[in-house]
Design a protein around this motif. Structure first.
Motif, short mmCIF file in Angstrom:
data_model
loop_
_atom_site.label_atom_id
_atom_site.label_comp_id
_atom_site.label_asym_id
_atom_site.label_seq_id
_atom_site.Cartn_x
_atom_site.Cartn_y
_atom_site.Cartn_z
N GLU C 72 27.81 23.04 -50.71
CA GLU C 72 26.86 22.22 -49.96
C GLU C 72 26.57 22.79 -48.56
O GLU C 72 27.46 23.32 -47.90
CB GLU C 72 27.39 20.78 -49.80
N GLU C 73 25.33 22.59 -48.13
CA GLU C 73 24.95 23.00 -46.78
C GLU C 73 25.01 21.84 -45.80
O GLU C 73 24.93 22.03 -44.59
CB GLU C 73 23.52 23.56 -46.78
N ARG C 74 25.11 20.62 -46.35
CA ARG C 74 25.18 19.43 -45.50
C ARG C 74 26.56 18.81 -45.69
O ARG C 74 26.96 18.52 -46.83
CB ARG C 74 24.12 18.41 -45.91
N ILE C 75 27.30 18.64 -44.58
CA ILE C 75 28.67 18.14 -44.68
C ILE C 75 28.90 17.02 -43.66
O ILE C 75 28.64 17.20 -42.47
CB ILE C 75 29.69 19.27 -44.44
N LEU C 76 29.38 15.88 -44.16
CA LEU C 76 29.70 14.74 -43.30
C LEU C 76 31.22 14.60 -43.31
O LEU C 76 31.83 14.54 -44.38
CB LEU C 76 29.02 13.48 -43.85
N ILE C 77 31.81 14.56 -42.12
CA ILE C 77 33.27 14.47 -42.02
C ILE C 77 33.66 13.18 -41.30
O ILE C 77 33.21 12.93 -40.17
CB ILE C 77 33.84 15.66 -41.23
#
Lengths: 159, 159, 159, 159
Positions: C72-77
């Protein structure tokens, strides 16, 4: 054992986006009892889904019949608040039954509501009082026939 | 009139981000009663902010003294659940007092909690029962001395 | 597609009555996304359950590795707020990755919380911004390296 | 700075017991922003309180005018979901304005709702995107003109 009869009212109202309508949905008592860890034995009998302004004498007779025929001596009834005191009066004179009516001014599904508290209020009282008919609203247990809803003020008062 | 004594417990726990700690905060009873539209006359006396595992005999004596000295005949006490039954037993024998202990397994500030319901449960019962000491938990009113908390199961049971 | 990495923090704290302890529980993101009707494709990778004051360099390296290796290029942490800005700085320089860190000052399981809003805030921003590392707190999107948590005031500020 | 325009819709619906009616009440954005600790500078301009099925061309012209005349370049609009995409299309072509429409399928006042999350979603995106008109629903940011509400499924979809 406790019998819970549901008849509708604001307490069970839910918003249906598909219809843009605000209607009476599934009884919320099972969810409320579960989240509160109620371990008392109880049974649910969903009777009606009515706004109490639309209750008829036939409806009240049906509620009375359900109370009379139940094996349980303790009965909790959820009901719309507008004519709750009328229904309570229609339930007078059933021997060996402690009957507690309650409802709510805001739906149980709301974040801020009296519904959860009122169900607890009613449950605490219904297992503690001798036979008779009562209302549990605004933190107060009222004997039937001695209470009315003050619609302007949005609360129940002794008369 | 009703006296509400608060002594701590999970019911009033709140998370303080500054300390990364989960501590007993302001009594939640006033907020709960207000949101539930309680119109009954009542008075708050905050006594302690303790986990009930840390309650001492001196604490229990203080609670007993507050009950004995109160003008009110109806007293609702919020308390941690772990030693609620011990405190209840320490309150035996006060004449003309209906004393109801309650608390919660989850804080009142949680979205899903038994706290709101339990406060209603206790309030419904405390105004309905004759003098004596009782616990209101898990949807059930238990007489003091005949109940214990089953810690493994996370609920109160008659013994 | 979106990758959600969970690392602990207040956002996922839950109260365990059995231990009288307040600990990090199951990630709340799935429940929050479900209740919000999120239809975006996303994947959950639970990495850690740590208070961010206890994060080590090894932990931060693990988070960086998970970001680098993800398709993935979009990461929510999701992350504890106390050292969120440090972790953000440790994630600099990963090409083609838009990385958004968020957390909460109150647990998602609380009735009044910033957790739900912050997850929405982070999700709205992570799908809208070019590659880089950012924090989403207090209604504001901050670039990593230019923000710190003001612990006394309990909020994040640009520096 | 951010301008928030409110136009009604389910997000702000509240139940009025006195009328047994479910109506659009005070905008909930201020409460939501406050509970989420939003520190961004923002201004509220309440324009309408309409169900979006009742929006007229004149209403949409009024919303467009408010956007055009505002000093702010970032504008968040709360709106009923049924015709949100129509209003979005009516706002095309305003230079230097990033306009984000959002709403909810359940009222913000409900215990379980998408409203809080959607307001965060919209806020995260409106401060991150270049000028244009967008919708924020179902965890997704849609460009205006390329989205419609699937009423049967109760969600927004790209077209």
């Amino acid at each position: 054992m406790l019998l819970v009869l549901t008849t509708g009212g604001t307490i069970d109202k839910v918003y249906f986006d598909a219809s843009s309508e605000y209607e009476i949905g599934e009884p919320t008592v099972p969810t409320v009892f579960r989240e509160a860890g109620v371990t008392l034995e109880w049974r649910l009998e969903p009777l009606l889904r009515k706004d109490s302004l639309e209750m008829t004498d036939a409806d009240r007779a049906e509620i009375r019949r359900a109370c009379a025929e139940a094996a349980e001596e303790r009965i909790l009834i959820t009901h719309g608040t507008d004519t709750m005191s009328l229904t309570a009066e229609a339930l007078a004179g059933l021997p060996n039954k402690t009957i507690m009516l309650t409802g709510a001014l805001a739906p149980a599904r709301f974040r801020v509501t009296d519904a959860i508290f009122n169900l607890g209020l009613a449950l605490g009282a219904v297992q503690s009082l001798p036979p008779g008919v009562y209302l549990a609203m605004n933190g107060t247990i009222f004997p039937a026939g001695k209470v009315r809803k003050n619609r302007e003020a949005g609360r129940f008062e002794a008369v």
